[in-house]
Design a protein around this motif. Structure first.
Motif, PDB file in Angstrom:
ATOM      1  N   SER A 128       6.174   5.232   1.573  1.00 35.78           N
ATOM      2  CA  SER A 128       6.276   3.795   1.822  1.00 35.78           C
ATOM      3  C   SER A 128       5.385   3.060   0.839  1.00 35.78           C
ATOM      4  CB  SER A 128       5.866   3.467   3.259  1.00 35.78           C
ATOM      5  OG  SER A 128       4.527   3.827   3.495  1.00 35.78           O
ATOM      6  N   GLY A 129       5.694   1.792   0.613  1.00 36.27           N
ATOM      7  CA  GLY A 129       4.829   0.956  -0.203  1.00 36.27           C
ATOM      8  C   GLY A 129       5.176   0.867  -1.669  1.00 36.27           C
ATOM      9  N   PHE A 130       6.261   1.518  -2.104  1.00 37.04           N
ATOM     10  CA  PHE A 130       6.677   1.384  -3.494  1.00 37.04           C
ATOM     11  C   PHE A 130       8.179   1.665  -3.567  1.00 37.04           C
ATOM     12  CE2 PHE A 130       7.375   5.799  -4.962  1.00 37.04           C
ATOM     13  CZ  PHE A 130       6.894   6.493  -3.867  1.00 37.04           C
ATOM     14  N   PRO A 131       8.828   1.284  -4.707  1.00 35.62           N
ATOM     15  CA  PRO A 131      10.289   1.499  -4.833  1.00 35.62           C
ATOM     16  C   PRO A 131      10.600   2.978  -5.032  1.00 35.62           C
ATOM     17  CG  PRO A 131       9.407   0.503  -6.820  1.00 35.62           C
ATOM     18  CD  PRO A 131       8.296   0.494  -5.819  1.00 35.62           C
ATOM     19  N   PHE A 132      10.715   3.676  -3.979  1.00 36.90           N
ATOM     20  CA  PHE A 132      10.813   5.129  -3.942  1.00 36.90           C
ATOM     21  C   PHE A 132      11.869   5.680  -4.885  1.00 36.90           C
ATOM     22  CE2 PHE A 132      10.592   9.277  -2.123  1.00 36.90           C
ATOM     23  CZ  PHE A 132      11.885   9.712  -1.931  1.00 36.90           C
ATOM     24  N   SER A 133      13.011   5.036  -4.961  1.00 31.78           N
ATOM     25  CA  SER A 133      14.141   5.591  -5.701  1.00 31.78           C
ATOM     26  C   SER A 133      13.936   5.564  -7.209  1.00 31.78           C
ATOM     27  CB  SER A 133      15.422   4.850  -5.338  1.00 31.78           C
ATOM     28  OG  SER A 133      15.307   3.481  -5.680  1.00 31.78           O
ATOM     29  N   ASN A 134      12.847   4.966  -7.698  1.00 32.08           N
ATOM     30  CA  ASN A 134      12.623   4.871  -9.140  1.00 32.08           C
ATOM     31  C   ASN A 134      11.833   6.027  -9.726  1.00 32.08           C
ATOM     32  OD1 ASN A 134      13.888   2.420  -9.023  1.00 32.08           O
ATOM     33  ND2 ASN A 134      12.024   1.194  -9.236  1.00 32.08           N
ATOM     34  N   ASP A 135      11.251   6.859  -8.904  1.00 31.08           N
ATOM     35  CA  ASP A 135      10.226   7.773  -9.401  1.00 31.08           C
ATOM     36  C   ASP A 135      10.520   9.244  -9.144  1.00 31.08           C
ATOM     37  OD1 ASP A 135       8.439   5.166  -8.257  1.00 31.08           O
ATOM     38  OD2 ASP A 135       8.001   5.873 -10.288  1.00 31.08           O
ATOM     39  N   ILE A 136       9.992  10.061 -10.061  1.00 34.15           N
ATOM     40  CA  ILE A 136       9.999  11.499  -9.874  1.00 34.15           C
ATOM     41  C   ILE A 136       9.001  11.852  -8.768  1.00 34.15           C
ATOM     42  CG2 ILE A 136       9.388  13.710 -10.952  1.00 34.15           C
ATOM     43  CD1 ILE A 136      10.226  12.438 -13.637  1.00 34.15           C
ATOM     44  N   ILE A 137       9.396  12.737  -7.889  1.00 34.78           N
ATOM     45  CA  ILE A 137       8.543  13.198  -6.800  1.00 34.78           C
ATOM     46  C   ILE A 137       8.293  14.692  -6.986  1.00 34.78           C
ATOM     47  CG2 ILE A 137       8.226  13.388  -4.316  1.00 34.78           C
ATOM     48  CD1 ILE A 137       8.440  10.513  -5.313  1.00 34.78           C
ATOM     49  N   SER A 138       7.070  15.112  -6.702  1.00 29.80           N
ATOM     50  CA  SER A 138       6.717  16.515  -6.881  1.00 29.80           C
ATOM     51  C   SER A 138       6.026  17.066  -5.639  1.00 29.80           C
ATOM     52  CB  SER A 138       5.779  16.679  -8.079  1.00 29.80           C
ATOM     53  OG  SER A 138       6.376  16.234  -9.270  1.00 29.80           O
ATOM     54  N   TRP A 139       6.106  18.367  -5.507  1.00 29.77           N
ATOM     55  CA  TRP A 139       5.317  19.116  -4.528  1.00 29.77           C
ATOM     56  C   TRP A 139       4.301  19.974  -5.286  1.00 29.77           C
ATOM     57  CZ3 TRP A 139       5.202  18.637   0.675  1.00 29.77           C
ATOM     58  CH2 TRP A 139       6.278  17.998   1.308  1.00 29.77           C
ATOM     59  N   TYR A 140       3.091  19.988  -4.782  1.00 28.94           N
ATOM     60  CA  TYR A 140       2.035  20.851  -5.272  1.00 28.94           C
ATOM     61  C   TYR A 140       1.513  21.664  -4.088  1.00 28.94           C
ATOM     62  CZ  TYR A 140       1.606  18.148  -9.632  1.00 28.94           C
ATOM     63  OH  TYR A 140       1.840  17.544 -10.846  1.00 28.94           O
ATOM     64  N   ARG A 141       0.748  22.693  -4.398  1.00 25.37           N
ATOM     65  CA  ARG A 141       0.091  23.453  -3.335  1.00 25.37           C
ATOM     66  C   ARG A 141      -1.276  23.912  -3.801  1.00 25.37           C
ATOM     67  NH1 ARG A 141       3.888  28.941  -3.144  1.00 25.37           N
ATOM     68  NH2 ARG A 141       3.175  29.839  -5.125  1.00 25.37           N
ATOM     69  N   GLN A 142      -2.130  24.131  -2.821  1.00 29.98           N
ATOM     70  CA  GLN A 142      -3.477  24.602  -3.121  1.00 29.98           C
ATOM     71  C   GLN A 142      -3.884  25.638  -2.091  1.00 29.98           C
ATOM     72  OE1 GLN A 142      -6.485  21.537  -3.456  1.00 29.98           O
ATOM     73  NE2 GLN A 142      -7.775  22.869  -4.711  1.00 29.98           N
ATOM     74  N   GLN A 200       0.838  -1.178   0.000  1.00 30.11           N
ATOM     75  CA  GLN A 200       0.000   0.000   0.000  1.00 30.11           C
ATOM     76  C   GLN A 200       0.888   1.248   0.000  1.00 30.11           C
ATOM     77  OE1 GLN A 200      -2.621   0.226   3.332  1.00 30.11           O
ATOM     78  NE2 GLN A 200      -3.440   2.220   2.767  1.00 30.11           N
ATOM     79  N   VAL A 201       0.683   2.102  -1.002  1.00 32.63           N
ATOM     80  CA  VAL A 201       1.479   3.322  -1.117  1.00 32.63           C
ATOM     81  C   VAL A 201       0.974   4.356  -0.121  1.00 32.63           C
ATOM     82  CG1 VAL A 201       2.135   5.198  -2.646  1.00 32.63           C
ATOM     83  CG2 VAL A 201       1.960   2.870  -3.542  1.00 32.63           C
ATOM     84  N   GLN A 202       1.893   4.923   0.624  1.00 32.98           N
ATOM     85  CA  GLN A 202       1.537   5.981   1.560  1.00 32.98           C
ATOM     86  C   GLN A 202       2.527   7.127   1.453  1.00 32.98           C
ATOM     87  OE1 GLN A 202       1.189   4.050   5.478  1.00 32.98           O
ATOM     88  NE2 GLN A 202      -1.022   4.280   5.295  1.00 32.98           N
ATOM     89  N   LEU A 203       1.993   8.339   1.503  1.00 35.97           N
ATOM     90  CA  LEU A 203       2.793   9.558   1.508  1.00 35.97           C
ATOM     91  C   LEU A 203       2.341  10.376   2.714  1.00 35.97           C
ATOM     92  CD1 LEU A 203       2.335   8.638  -1.584  1.00 35.97           C
ATOM     93  CD2 LEU A 203       2.970  10.985  -2.145  1.00 35.97           C
ATOM     94  N   VAL A 204       3.275  10.786   3.534  1.00 34.99           N
ATOM     95  CA  VAL A 204       2.930  11.544   4.731  1.00 34.99           C
ATOM     96  C   VAL A 204       3.774  12.809   4.786  1.00 34.99           C
ATOM     97  CG1 VAL A 204       2.795  11.537   7.235  1.00 34.99           C
ATOM     98  CG2 VAL A 204       2.329   9.427   5.960  1.00 34.99           C
ATOM     99  N   GLU A 205       3.094  13.963   4.667  1.00 35.10           N
ATOM    100  CA  GLU A 205       3.765  15.253   4.744  1.00 35.10           C
ATOM    101  C   GLU A 205       3.780  15.770   6.180  1.00 35.10           C
ATOM    102  OE1 GLU A 205       1.147  15.543   0.921  1.00 35.10           O
ATOM    103  OE2 GLU A 205       0.962  14.792   2.968  1.00 35.10           O
ATOM    104  N   SER A 206       4.786  16.574   6.490  1.00 31.82           N
ATOM    105  CA  SER A 206       4.863  17.234   7.782  1.00 31.82           C
ATOM    106  C   SER A 206       5.696  18.494   7.645  1.00 31.82           C
ATOM    107  CB  SER A 206       5.462  16.306   8.838  1.00 31.82           C
ATOM    108  OG  SER A 206       6.786  15.949   8.492  1.00 31.82           O
ATOM    109  N   GLY A 207       5.657  19.330   8.668  1.00 29.23           N
ATOM    110  CA  GLY A 207       6.500  20.511   8.705  1.00 29.23           C
ATOM    111  C   GLY A 207       5.776  21.823   8.459  1.00 29.23           C
ATOM    112  N   GLY A 208       4.522  21.764   8.055  1.00 32.73           N
ATOM    113  CA  GLY A 208       3.783  22.994   7.842  1.00 32.73           C
ATOM    114  C   GLY A 208       3.553  23.748   9.145  1.00 32.73           C
ATOM    115  N   ASP A 209       3.453  25.064   9.030  1.00 38.23           N
ATOM    116  CA  ASP A 209       3.304  25.884  10.236  1.00 38.23           C
ATOM    117  C   ASP A 209       2.920  27.295   9.819  1.00 38.23           C
ATOM    118  OD1 ASP A 209       5.359  25.957  13.270  1.00 38.23           O
ATOM    119  OD2 ASP A 209       3.324  26.692  12.873  1.00 38.23           O
TER     120      ASP A 209
END
Length: 116
Positions: free
Chosen positions: A25-39, A1-10
């Motif tokens: 967690s839950g997938f081969p992290f080092s294989n993929d592009i990771i992005s940040w979005y905001r709303q 199961q893929v999980q993404l957990v953000e923290s640090g906002g304030d």
């Protein structure tokens, strides 16, 4: 199961800094592009930054270029987002994202509020 957990906002005053963290967690992290979005309230979600699988290449939206830095630690399945010289217009909920195995995955988001 893929999980993404953000923290640090304030809450932070204009000109201040924050460091966001996204742990995967839950997938081969080092294989993929990771992005940040905001709303921001009342606005559509917008792309802010991406980092290549190795961490060698980064891209930023014009609104944050030169102020924000994305990095990753593949050994710890973690992506970081260093935000400096924060402005009130940076106020938003920030999400990390990965497209893996044919699916989009999002974290729950972390709130960043910039005001005096």
């Amino acid at each position: 199961q893929v999980q993404l957990v953000e923290s640090g906002g304030d809450w932070v005053q204009p000109g201040g800094s924050l460091r966001l963290t996204c742990t995967f967690s839950g997938f081969p992290f080092s294989n993929d592009i990771i992005s940040w979005y905001r709303q921001a309230p009342g606005k559509e979600r917008e792309w802010v930054a991406s980092i290549s699988s190795s961490g060698t290449f980064q891209n930023y939206s014009d609104s944050v270029k030169g102020r924000f830095t994305i990095s990753r630690d593949n050994a710890k399945n973690t992506v970081f987002f260093e935000m400096n010289s924060l402005k009130p217009e940076d106020t938003a909920k920030y999400y990390c994202h990965v497209f893996a195995g044919g699916h989009d995955y999002w974290g729950q988001g972390t709130q960043v509020t910039v005001s005096s």
